[in-house]
Design a protein around this motif. Structure first.
Motif, PDB file in Angstrom:
ATOM      1  N   GLY A 399     -61.720  44.061 -42.882  1.00 47.36           N
ATOM      2  CA  GLY A 399     -61.026  45.341 -43.399  1.00 47.36           C
ATOM      3  C   GLY A 399     -59.822  45.008 -43.967  1.00 47.36           C
ATOM      4  N   ASP A 400     -58.917  43.838 -43.660  1.00 41.17           N
ATOM      5  CA  ASP A 400     -57.807  43.547 -44.320  1.00 41.17           C
ATOM      6  C   ASP A 400     -58.092  42.132 -45.031  1.00 41.17           C
ATOM      7  N   ALA A 401     -58.343  42.122 -46.391  1.00 40.45           N
ATOM      8  CA  ALA A 401     -58.730  41.196 -47.276  1.00 40.45           C
ATOM      9  C   ALA A 401     -57.771  39.859 -47.097  1.00 40.45           C
ATOM     10  N   ALA A 402     -56.584  40.138 -46.615  1.00 40.00           N
ATOM     11  CA  ALA A 402     -55.447  39.376 -46.880  1.00 40.00           C
ATOM     12  C   ALA A 402     -55.267  38.493 -45.595  1.00 40.00           C
ATOM     13  N   HIS A 403     -55.990  39.167 -44.579  1.00 41.55           N
ATOM     14  CA  HIS A 403     -55.499  38.461 -42.956  1.00 41.55           C
ATOM     15  C   HIS A 403     -56.621  37.449 -43.083  1.00 41.55           C
ATOM     16  N   GLU A 404     -56.215  36.431 -42.620  1.00 47.47           N
ATOM     17  CA  GLU A 404     -57.109  35.216 -42.082  1.00 47.47           C
ATOM     18  C   GLU A 404     -57.949  35.522 -40.876  1.00 47.47           C
ATOM     19  N   CYS A 405     -59.173  34.961 -40.995  1.00 45.25           N
ATOM     20  CA  CYS A 405     -59.689  35.315 -39.533  1.00 45.25           C
ATOM     21  C   CYS A 405     -60.328  34.020 -39.027  1.00 45.25           C
ATOM     22  N   HIS A 406     -60.433  33.969 -37.717  1.00 38.35           N
ATOM     23  CA  HIS A 406     -61.233  32.925 -36.936  1.00 38.35           C
ATOM     24  C   HIS A 406     -62.283  33.605 -36.092  1.00 38.35           C
ATOM     25  N   ARG A 407     -63.258  33.229 -36.285  1.00 37.37           N
ATOM     26  CA  ARG A 407     -64.490  33.790 -35.486  1.00 37.37           C
ATOM     27  C   ARG A 407     -65.493  32.744 -35.017  1.00 37.37           C
ATOM     28  N   THR A 408     -66.114  32.835 -34.083  1.00 36.68           N
ATOM     29  CA  THR A 408     -67.266  31.908 -33.886  1.00 36.68           C
ATOM     30  C   THR A 408     -68.641  32.876 -33.918  1.00 36.68           C
ATOM     31  N   VAL A 409     -69.345  32.429 -34.960  1.00 35.71           N
ATOM     32  CA  VAL A 409     -70.736  33.265 -35.205  1.00 35.71           C
ATOM     33  C   VAL A 409     -71.716  32.579 -34.433  1.00 35.71           C
ATOM     34  N   VAL A 410     -72.383  33.427 -33.375  1.00 36.67           N
ATOM     35  CA  VAL A 410     -73.694  32.609 -32.682  1.00 36.67           C
ATOM     36  C   VAL A 410     -74.941  33.193 -33.146  1.00 36.67           C
ATOM     37  N   ILE A 411     -75.733  32.441 -33.655  1.00 36.51           N
ATOM     38  CA  ILE A 411     -76.971  32.760 -34.393  1.00 36.51           C
ATOM     39  C   ILE A 411     -77.990  32.006 -33.816  1.00 36.51           C
ATOM     40  N   PRO A 412     -79.185  32.740 -33.490  1.00 33.53           N
ATOM     41  CA  PRO A 412     -80.676  31.967 -33.150  1.00 33.53           C
ATOM     42  C   PRO A 412     -80.819  30.698 -33.989  1.00 33.53           C
ATOM     43  N   SER A 413     -81.250  29.540 -33.365  1.00 35.42           N
ATOM     44  CA  SER A 413     -81.363  28.379 -34.171  1.00 35.42           C
ATOM     45  C   SER A 413     -82.648  28.571 -35.222  1.00 35.42           C
ATOM     46  N   ALA A 414     -83.663  29.420 -34.505  1.00 42.31           N
ATOM     47  CA  ALA A 414     -84.751  29.681 -35.552  1.00 42.31           C
ATOM     48  C   ALA A 414     -84.541  30.403 -36.762  1.00 42.31           C
ATOM     49  N   LEU A 415     -83.479  31.147 -36.816  1.00 39.18           N
ATOM     50  CA  LEU A 415     -83.041  31.741 -38.127  1.00 39.18           C
ATOM     51  C   LEU A 415     -82.286  31.171 -38.953  1.00 39.18           C
ATOM     52  N   GLN A 432     -76.218  25.678 -28.414  1.00 42.91           N
ATOM     53  CA  GLN A 432     -76.090  26.103 -27.139  1.00 42.91           C
ATOM     54  C   GLN A 432     -77.302  27.214 -26.982  1.00 42.91           C
ATOM     55  N   GLY A 433     -78.140  26.411 -25.924  1.00 30.49           N
ATOM     56  CA  GLY A 433     -79.663  27.028 -25.661  1.00 30.49           C
ATOM     57  C   GLY A 433     -80.419  27.000 -26.791  1.00 30.49           C
ATOM     58  N   LYS A 434     -80.774  28.335 -27.126  1.00 27.45           N
ATOM     59  CA  LYS A 434     -81.387  28.772 -28.284  1.00 27.45           C
ATOM     60  C   LYS A 434     -80.779  29.223 -29.411  1.00 27.45           C
ATOM     61  N   ASN A 435     -79.286  28.876 -29.488  1.00 29.83           N
ATOM     62  CA  ASN A 435     -78.395  29.680 -30.473  1.00 29.83           C
ATOM     63  C   ASN A 435     -77.904  28.313 -31.055  1.00 29.83           C
ATOM     64  N   ARG A 436     -77.172  28.488 -32.094  1.00 35.21           N
ATOM     65  CA  ARG A 436     -76.152  27.728 -32.787  1.00 35.21           C
ATOM     66  C   ARG A 436     -74.679  28.244 -32.738  1.00 35.21           C
ATOM     67  N   GLN A 437     -73.765  27.677 -32.340  1.00 37.11           N
ATOM     68  CA  GLN A 437     -72.268  28.175 -32.523  1.00 37.11           C
ATOM     69  C   GLN A 437     -71.666  27.722 -33.680  1.00 37.11           C
ATOM     70  N   ILE A 438     -71.189  28.724 -34.753  1.00 31.66           N
ATOM     71  CA  ILE A 438     -70.542  28.052 -35.818  1.00 31.66           C
ATOM     72  C   ILE A 438     -68.989  28.773 -36.093  1.00 31.66           C
ATOM     73  N   GLU A 439     -68.255  27.730 -35.947  1.00 32.56           N
ATOM     74  CA  GLU A 439     -66.597  28.080 -36.046  1.00 32.56           C
ATOM     75  C   GLU A 439     -66.419  28.199 -37.331  1.00 32.56           C
ATOM     76  N   LEU A 440     -65.937  29.469 -37.733  1.00 29.71           N
ATOM     77  CA  LEU A 440     -65.435  29.728 -38.929  1.00 29.71           C
ATOM     78  C   LEU A 440     -63.946  30.098 -39.171  1.00 29.71           C
ATOM     79  N   ARG A 441     -63.357  29.852 -40.556  1.00 27.21           N
ATOM     80  CA  ARG A 441     -62.055  30.010 -40.664  1.00 27.21           C
ATOM     81  C   ARG A 441     -62.315  30.728 -42.082  1.00 27.21           C
ATOM     82  N   PHE A 442     -61.883  32.031 -42.476  1.00 24.22           N
ATOM     83  CA  PHE A 442     -62.237  32.765 -43.787  1.00 24.22           C
ATOM     84  C   PHE A 442     -61.127  33.536 -44.050  1.00 24.22           C
ATOM     85  N   LYS A 443     -61.205  34.029 -45.104  1.00 27.04           N
ATOM     86  CA  LYS A 443     -60.118  35.110 -45.673  1.00 27.04           C
ATOM     87  C   LYS A 443     -60.853  35.916 -46.765  1.00 27.04           C
TER      88      LYS A 443
END
Length: 456
Positions: A399-415, A432-443
């Motif tokens: 929502g704030d394009a100027a704010h730097e975000c840190h998130r971990t996105v968890v997605i089923p590996s099959a996708l 992690q199990g059936k998932n992949r955890q992807i650490e992100l830094r974005f703005k």
């Protein structure tokens, strides 16, 4: 899934049309509680709206409760004197904050206090709006926590704490001591109040007392064998035993007693499948409730079965009822059920865990082509498209394009099979199990997939 999509879209329409300038009534008709506001039910509508990215509509609920806080405070004040007694909101509320419910054992519910607190805290989590939290959200959450601590939390001789007698879900009858779902609501309220106080750096001593009580209440939840039960000695089955996942996310998917309680109810609970003692099916409101809890557990098979069953019982416009069977049909355009159906499907697609965003954790493997744009915590939205069973697009929209975000996105590996990630934003990756955890830094607006980085 055409029938489910029709029911989902109709429910979305219903919730937005049913949103008054105050909050979200169960229905706006004289046959539907005459437009009165239930703190219990309005939260289910709130969750559906805010998770669908209608944050400005959703905020009417917490703002309504903040506007009525003075009346709720006076209800438990000592001859009108201020203190730490908290607030007690009516079971059925008029626009001016007054009680409108007829006498009955439903007047002894207190879990609606937790729902009001949950919506007030969720609004901050989804918007990251500190001004809202200070002026609107925290005053509501704080007084709800104070109410539980001063009126409902009892201390045993051994130092343990438990919730006193109240009406839990009405199917279970009145005056139940330490009921599971009400206790989970109290735990959630106390912990949310402590978290909000920490954000605002205020009420340190009270926050410590709230956290202590929540910890003690967790230890006293009613258990039989390897699962939680509605209350000690209960002989009935109840959807209330799902309450530590939905509506109150106080447990994670690894809590064995909560997991066992959910699957026990899924297997054994159909004889108790309606909110009233009538009919033979499971009502749409319960089906949405079950689907949301199962999605929280990462189940990809059962949630869609529940929602398909709810859609099969919808009316000619795809609208939800309280109960809709051949011999028992009552209360069409029941907003509480609409809320649960929407929120459950949203939870199948996006879940939030602190700084983690969980994608498609409840989506069935048979869904090969779908797309959505839904809200995430932290003033963020995520737009996803899956084609032929593979992730084709995942765009993060702060929502704030100027704010730097840190998130971990968890997605089923099959996708992610054969999918190339955008190395500019990926900070790390683990399995992690059936998932992949992807650490992100974005703005600003960012695409997770390589070669599809959107412009701001």
């Amino acid at each position: 899934d055409a029938k489910l999509e029709t029911a989902y879209n109709t429910a979305q329409y219903h919730l937005r049309a049913n949103a008054t300038q105050w909050s979200f009534p169960v229905g706006i008709f004289s046959t539907h509680w005459a437009g009165r506001f239930f703190g219990w039910d309005e939260m289910f509508c709130y969750q559906a709206l805010v998770s669908s990215n209608h944050r400005d509509i959703a905020r009417r609920g917490p703002e309504f409760r903040c506007a009525g806080l003075k009346t709720a405070l006076y209800r438990v004040a000592h001859y009108g004197k201020a203190g730490t007694f908290g607030a007690r909101y009516p079971w059925e509320t008029l626009e001016d904050g007054a009680e409108a419910a007829p006498p009955g054992f439903w007047m002894d519910h207190v879990f609606h206090m937790s729902n009001i607190a949950l919506a007030a805290w969720y609004q901050y989590q989804y918007t990251d709006d500190a001004a809202y939290l200070e002026k609107t959200g925290y005053p509501v959450v704080k007084e709800c926590a104070r109410f539980f601590l001063s009126h409902m939390v009892y201390e045993a001789q051994d130092g343990g704490m438990f919730i006193g007698k109240c009406t839990d879900l009405e199917r279970l009858g009145s005056a139940k001591i330490n009921p599971f779902m009400t206790s989970c609501g109290a735990i959630y309220t106390l912990e949310a109040a402590a978290q909000a106080a920490a954000v605002l750096k205020t009420d340190t001593e009270e926050a410590a007392a709230w956290k202590h009580a929540a910890e003690k209440l967790r230890a006293s939840l009613p258990v039989e064998g390897d699962r939680y039960v509605p209350y000690a000695g209960c002989k009935d089955e109840s959807v209330a035993t799902l309450g530590g996942l939905f509506p109150y996310p106080v447990f994670d998917a690894d809590n064995a007693r909560q997991r066992n309680a959910v699957y026990h109810y899924v297997k054994e609970g159909r004889a108790f499948g309606n909110m009233y003692q009538m009919g033979t099916s499971v009502c749409a409101w319960y089906l949405g409730w079950m689907a949301a809890a199962l999605a929280e557990l990462g189940d990809t098979a059962e949630p869609v079965k529940m929602l398909d069953e709810a859609a099969a019982g919808a009316g000619c416009f795809g609208e939800m009822f309280e109960i809709n069977e051949e011999k028992v049909s009552r209360t069409p355009w029941f907003s509480t059920a609409s809320g649960n159906i929407v929120y459950a499907l949203n939870q199948m697609l996006v879940q939030n865990r602190a700084e983690r965003i969980l994608i498609a954790q409840g989506a069935p493997e048979t869904w090969k082509d779908y797309a959505f744009k839904l809200a995430c915590h932290g003033n963020l939205a995520v737009e996803v498209e899956v084609k032929a069973g593979r992730l084709a697009r995942l765009t993060l929209l702060p929502g704030d394009a100027a704010h730097e975000c840190h998130r971990t996105v968890v997605i089923p590996s099959a996708l992610l099979a054969g999918v190339s990630l955008n190395k500019a934003v990926v900070q790390g990756e683990t399995a992690q199990g059936k998932n992949r955890q992807i650490e992100l830094r974005f703005k600003g607006r960012t695409d997770l997939l390589d070669g599809r980085i959107a412009e701001k």
